[in-house]
Write an enzyme that holds these catalytic residues in place. Structure first.
Site, PDB file in Angstrom:
ATOM      1  N   CYS A 163      -1.503  -3.297  22.327  1.00  0.00           N
ATOM      2  CA  CYS A 163      -0.164  -2.735  21.904  1.00  0.00           C
ATOM      3  C   CYS A 163      -0.084  -1.366  21.327  1.00  0.00           C
ATOM      4  CB  CYS A 163       0.249  -3.612  20.669  1.00  0.00           C
ATOM      5  SG  CYS A 163       0.913  -3.062  19.218  1.00  0.00           S
ATOM      6  N   CYS A 194       2.608  -9.065  21.338  1.00  0.00           N
ATOM      7  CA  CYS A 194       1.674  -8.373  19.838  1.00  0.00           C
ATOM      8  C   CYS A 194       2.063  -9.355  18.896  1.00  0.00           C
ATOM      9  CB  CYS A 194       1.740  -7.087  19.926  1.00  0.00           C
ATOM     10  SG  CYS A 194       0.929  -6.572  18.200  1.00  0.00           S
ATOM     11  N   HIS A 198       4.160   1.405   2.060  1.00  0.00           N
ATOM     12  CA  HIS A 198       5.443   0.447   1.637  1.00  0.00           C
ATOM     13  C   HIS A 198       5.908   1.107   0.416  1.00  0.00           C
ATOM     14  CE1 HIS A 198       2.383  -2.620   3.235  1.00  0.00           C
ATOM     15  NE2 HIS A 198       3.248  -2.225   4.291  1.00  0.00           N
ATOM     16  N   HIS A 239       0.823  -1.274  -0.163  1.00  0.00           N
ATOM     17  CA  HIS A 239       0.003   0.047   0.076  1.00  0.00           C
ATOM     18  C   HIS A 239       0.869   1.090   0.057  1.00  0.00           C
ATOM     19  CE1 HIS A 239       0.800   0.680   4.301  1.00  0.00           C
ATOM     20  NE2 HIS A 239       0.135  -0.481   4.592  1.00  0.00           N
ATOM     21  N   LYS A 270      -2.847  -2.092   7.323  1.00  0.00           N
ATOM     22  CA  LYS A 270      -3.917  -3.158   7.296  1.00  0.00           C
ATOM     23  C   LYS A 270      -4.775  -3.183   8.324  1.00  0.00           C
ATOM     24  CE  LYS A 270      -3.901  -8.121   6.322  1.00  0.00           C
ATOM     25  NZ  LYS A 270      -3.591  -9.098   5.674  1.00  0.00           N
ATOM     26  N   HIS A 305      -0.608  -1.205  17.037  1.00  0.00           N
ATOM     27  CA  HIS A 305      -1.746  -1.548  16.506  1.00  0.00           C
ATOM     28  C   HIS A 305      -2.984  -1.360  17.114  1.00  0.00           C
ATOM     29  CE1 HIS A 305       1.569  -3.880  14.638  1.00  0.00           C
ATOM     30  NE2 HIS A 305       0.778  -3.671  13.577  1.00  0.00           N
ATOM     31  N   LYS A 341      -2.521   5.963  11.251  1.00  0.00           N
ATOM     32  CA  LYS A 341      -1.614   5.312  10.198  1.00  0.00           C
ATOM     33  C   LYS A 341      -2.077   4.554   9.412  1.00  0.00           C
ATOM     34  CE  LYS A 341       2.143   2.363  10.186  1.00  0.00           C
ATOM     35  NZ  LYS A 341       2.501   1.045  10.408  1.00  0.00           N
ATOM     36  N   CYS A 346       3.122  -7.331  15.707  1.00  0.00           N
ATOM     37  CA  CYS A 346       4.407  -6.656  15.778  1.00  0.00           C
ATOM     38  C   CYS A 346       5.512  -8.044  16.026  1.00  0.00           C
ATOM     39  CB  CYS A 346       4.756  -6.082  17.025  1.00  0.00           C
ATOM     40  SG  CYS A 346       3.648  -4.489  17.324  1.00  0.00           S
TER      41      CYS A 346
HETATM   42  N1  MSP Z   1       8.869  -6.771   7.980  1.00  0.00           N
HETATM   43  C1  MSP Z   1       9.060  -5.613   8.751  1.00  0.00           C
HETATM   44  C2  MSP Z   1      10.216  -4.790   8.532  1.00  0.00           C
HETATM   45  C3  MSP Z   1      11.566  -5.718   8.765  1.00  0.00           C
HETATM   46  S1  MSP Z   1      13.065  -4.850   8.284  1.00  0.00           S
HETATM   47  C4  MSP Z   1      14.233  -5.460   8.703  1.00  0.00           C
HETATM   48  C5  MSP Z   1       7.767  -4.548   8.610  1.00  0.00           C
HETATM   49  N2  MSP Z   1       7.164  -4.851   7.439  1.00  0.00           N
HETATM   50  S2  MSP Z   1       5.837  -3.960   7.095  1.00  0.00           S
HETATM   51  O1  MSP Z   1       5.399  -4.719   5.698  1.00  0.00           O
HETATM   52  O2  MSP Z   1       4.708  -3.996   7.956  1.00  0.00           O
HETATM   53  O3  MSP Z   1       6.728  -2.680   6.586  1.00  0.00           O
HETATM   54  C6  MSP Z   1       6.720  -1.439   7.467  1.00  0.00           C
HETATM   55  C7  MSP Z   1       7.298  -0.424   6.693  1.00  0.00           C
HETATM   56  O4  MSP Z   1       6.447  -0.075   5.650  1.00  0.00           O
HETATM   57  C8  MSP Z   1       7.209   0.897   7.708  1.00  0.00           C
HETATM   58  O5  MSP Z   1       8.592   0.741   8.259  1.00  0.00           O
HETATM   59  C9  MSP Z   1       7.442   1.870   6.539  1.00  0.00           C
HETATM   60  O6  MSP Z   1       8.574   2.041   6.051  1.00  0.00           O
HETATM   61  C10 MSP Z   1       6.210   1.339   5.665  1.00  0.00           C
HETATM   62  N3  MSP Z   1       4.943   1.826   6.117  1.00  0.00           N
HETATM   63  C11 MSP Z   1       3.871   1.033   6.236  1.00  0.00           C
HETATM   64  N4  MSP Z   1       2.713   1.923   6.803  1.00  0.00           N
HETATM   65  C12 MSP Z   1       2.985   3.030   6.759  1.00  0.00           C
HETATM   66  C13 MSP Z   1       2.451   4.303   6.652  1.00  0.00           C
HETATM   67  N5  MSP Z   1       1.222   4.441   6.861  1.00  0.00           N
HETATM   68  N6  MSP Z   1       3.205   5.488   6.222  1.00  0.00           N
HETATM   69  C14 MSP Z   1       4.374   5.562   5.986  1.00  0.00           C
HETATM   70  N7  MSP Z   1       5.102   4.262   6.071  1.00  0.00           N
HETATM   71  C15 MSP Z   1       4.638   3.118   6.501  1.00  0.00           C
HETATM   72  O7  MSP Z   1       7.466  -3.901   9.603  1.00  0.00           O
END
Ligand code: MSP
Length: 648
Positions: A144, A126, A21, A18, A303, A147, A300, A129
């Site tokens: 948590c 959690c 990411h 999304h 999902k 979330h 934020k 997380c």
């Molecule tokens: N798999 C772990 C990260 C491991 S790194 C060794 C993870 N994955 S995640 O799919 O949840 O992606 C998290 C990352 O996506 C966040 O740290 C950020 O970089 C990005 N984002 C996800 N949602 C976001 C927003 N709403 N806004 C900005 N970035 C965010 O955590």
């Protein structure tokens, strides 16, 4: 040559990508493209985090193996990266053998340092997380902090890492390297977290099966965060037969190593990861850059919150560069920002269609009309050159600080200077008075054209496809620029210019929202999230059960009026059996309100409510889309069919 290694977080494969990411990836792409443009040797890594309980559960819920789920989501990431022109050098998947080998090597070093031991592990967990929290980090209901989900009390025998031993060394490192965590405010959070005391960390799991087997502990897998964090070095060949990339981009003195992450995962990157590396005797990253969150309705985008924004339709309608631009320009890197289609359209029209698009078109048209191509020389004594020097300095300073929005603003100053210059010099008058051969005319238009070309060079890390189009519009090859292109005077001279279509055709915001109807870019509740993880079927057939989910009913229109300020929208009150409700339909250009009252129509009765131009709509009226323009023609229902009848 300086080397620059940048990474994104590796993304979980229990969700489709999304906007959040994409943001981290686009930012890292822009950063790497910039460093390459200014002459550094770069490497850019991204990838997927494929192990752990959440993936296990998500796959089980779909009745497929975890690796199958991962393969599907990885394919989506690849597609999306192609669309967004993400130029990653590598894509690591934690299920790859090279990763497992590297994790094993890292654990072996940590074990050799005497930092692993076995003990019983208990705490509030959690599962989203995949992390434990202390009582004081949770709210009164023990939810948590990320979330807002209920945590559970977990207890198992685990391998522990002596994190507590590294509190002092970490604090010393932060002290010595104040740029280790950016922005500075985030460093303060990390320092206070470490000062509040570090507990040892459990780094194995016996209840989870989907993971890397923990060396020497049968029945245990490696804790997913130890597994995941290691990706930054396993992808460089750490622990493998050829670790030359590791030596070049990580271990070499002076090599810059930057992790771009969201602030949600700062603790893992600024505390756990450097502690693992300290223990293993490996160098630490030089910077952990924690950006803010994209928010929707002050929450934020995620999902678990259920307010997902997917990029698909914005990209389909406006192109990937428009979204790259919006993400980089709208958010001050490090702070939170709100995502809305309205804000996107404002930026699209004002910045891209108007400021950038019009400047490019004005200057290239003037050149074409005057000389049929570019001027015959590049003048190097003019105000535009001075504006370029200022803009370039600001752009570099902003990028050194990862302030993409300021870097873009600096380029905008140059574009404004070019516009002001053209307006002040009135080249069209010179052409009339002195003819196309006029030296003055050549010099003035060369300054303007060179100013636009250099703007495009400086914009290329952010909107690469658009920059290439601008180069082509000014006689250069439609290629990404090289370092030497970032200098005054490289505009090709006396080169024929093609006629080019507008870069960003103006968007009609009203029509856009009407057309988007209920299919807004937000997907509230995201019920489609999981469903759409299914592979795209070869045909688009649906099952009878899919069709039955759509509740079609006959309805009688009892009131109709136009929605003020809209050419297309009509507000209808309909009766479905005994129930009355309001539906907004895009039929105002074809139907008079009076002619609608009393008509029977077919409606989708279980469509999620949506607001169209601020008016709530609770359903959709069916119409045939006729002709090239898809003009709506309402479907009639015979007079003897009572309202509220099921249509199937
Ligand atoms: N798999 C772990 C990260 C491991 S790194 C060794 C993870 N994955 S995640 O799919 O949840 O992606 C998290 C990352 O996506 C966040 O740290 C950020 O970089 C990005 N984002 C996800 N949602 C976001 C927003 N709403 N806004 C900005 N970035 C965010 O955590």
């Amino acid at each position: 040559m300086k080397s620059f290694y940048a990474t994104t977080p590796i993304y979980y494969v229990n969700d489709l990508p999304h906007i959040g990411h994409i943001y981290s990836t686009v930012v890292t792409d822009a950063l790497t493209r910039y460093r390459r443009l200014v002459g550094e040797k770069t490497r850019f890594l991204t990838g997927t985090d494929e192990h752990g309980q959440n993936i296990e559960k998500a796959a089980a819920a779909q009745g497929i193996a975890p690796i199958e789920l991962a393969n599907r989501v990885v394919e989506r990431y690849h597609q999306l990266y192609r669309t967004f022109e993400i130029e990653n050098d590598d894509f690591i998947r934690t299920t790859e053998p090279r990763h497992r080998r590297g994790v094993e090597a890292l654990i072996a070093k940590i074990a050799a340092a005497g930092d692993l031991y076995t003990a019983r592990h208990e705490g509030w967990y959690c599962s989203s997380c995949e992390a434990f929290y202390t009582e004081k980090e949770l709210d009164a209901e023990r939810r948590c902090p990320v979330h807002g989900r209920a945590t559970t009390w977990e207890s198992e025998e685990n391998v522990f890492f002596r994190l507590s031993k590294y509190a002092e060394p970490l604090l010393a490192h932060y002290e010595k390297h104040p740029g280790f965590v950016r922005p500075e405010t985030r460093l303060a959070e990390v320092v206070s977290f470490v000062k509040s005391g570090l507990n040892d960390l459990s780094v194995s799991r016996s209840k989870v099966k989907w993971g890397i087997p923990f060396p020497g502990h049968p029945g245990h897998v490696v804790y997913v965060w130890l597994d995941a964090l290691a990706n930054y070095i396993t992808a460089l060949g750490y622990g493998g037969p050829d670790d030359s990339l590791y030596r070049e981009f990580w271990a070499r003195d002076g090599a810059e190593r930057v992790h771009v992450i969201g602030k949600d995962i700062l603790r893992f990157h600024a505390v756990y990861w450097p502690a693992f590396l300290l223990s293993a005797g490996e160098p630490l990253p030089t910077t952990v850059w924690a950006h803010g969150w994209w928010l929707r309705d002050a929450k934020k985008v995620s999902k678990s919150v259920g307010n997902i924004v997917r990029p698909d339709h914005l990209v389909a309608d406006f192109g990937a560069d428009a979204l790259r631009y919006f993400l980089l320009r709208e958010m001050a890197f490090g702070q939170d920002a709100s995502f809305s289609d309205e804000a996107f359209l404002v930026r699209y029209n004002a910045d891209l269609a108007n400021d950038l698009g019009n400047t490019v078109s004005r200057v290239s048209t003037l050149c074409r009309q005057s000389f049929g191509g570019t001027p015959r020389e590049v003048c190097s004594d003019n105000e535009v050159l001075a504006a370029f020097s200022d803009a370039e300095r600001e752009w570099r300073a902003a990028m050194a600080d990862s302030a993409f929005h300021r870097a873009i603003e600096a380029v905008w100053k140059l574009l404004t200077a070019v516009n002001g210059y053209v307006v002040a010099k009135e080249p069209w008058k010179i052409r009339k008075a002195e003819g196309s051969d006029s030296d003055r005319l050549h010099r003035i238009l060369s300054a303007a054209a060179e100013g636009v070309r250099l703007s495009a060079v400086m914009l290329s890390p952010f909107i690469p496809a658009t920059s290439r189009k601008i180069f082509a519009a000014f006689g250069s090859p439609a290629e990404d620029p090289k370092t030497e292109d970032l200098a005054w005077g490289r505009l090709p001279v006396s080169t024929p210019l093609p006629e080019t279509p507008p870069l960003f055709p103006r968007a009609d915001a009203e029509a856009y929202f009407e057309r988007k109807d209920t299919a807004m870019s937000t997907n509230p509740g995201a019920p489609g999230g999981e469903a759409s993880l299914a592979p795209t079927p070869a045909d688009d057939s649906i099952t009878i059960d899919d069709f039955r989910r759509v509740r079609l009913r006959t309805a009688k229109i009892v009131e109709a009026e136009r929605v003020p300020k809209s050419n297309k929208l009509m507000r209808l009150q309909v009766e479905i059996g005994g129930e009355r409700r309001q539906i907004v339909a895009g039929i105002a250009a074809q139907y008079e309100p009076e002619a609608l009252v009393g008509r029977s129509v077919v409606v989708v009765a279980n469509l999620k409510p949506a607001k169209l131009m601020g008016v709530e709509s609770n359903g959709m009226v069916l119409a045939a889309a006729v002709g090239d323009d898809g003009r709506p023609v309402l479907l009639d229902v015979p007079a003897d069919v009572p309202s509220g009848s099921v249509v199937k």
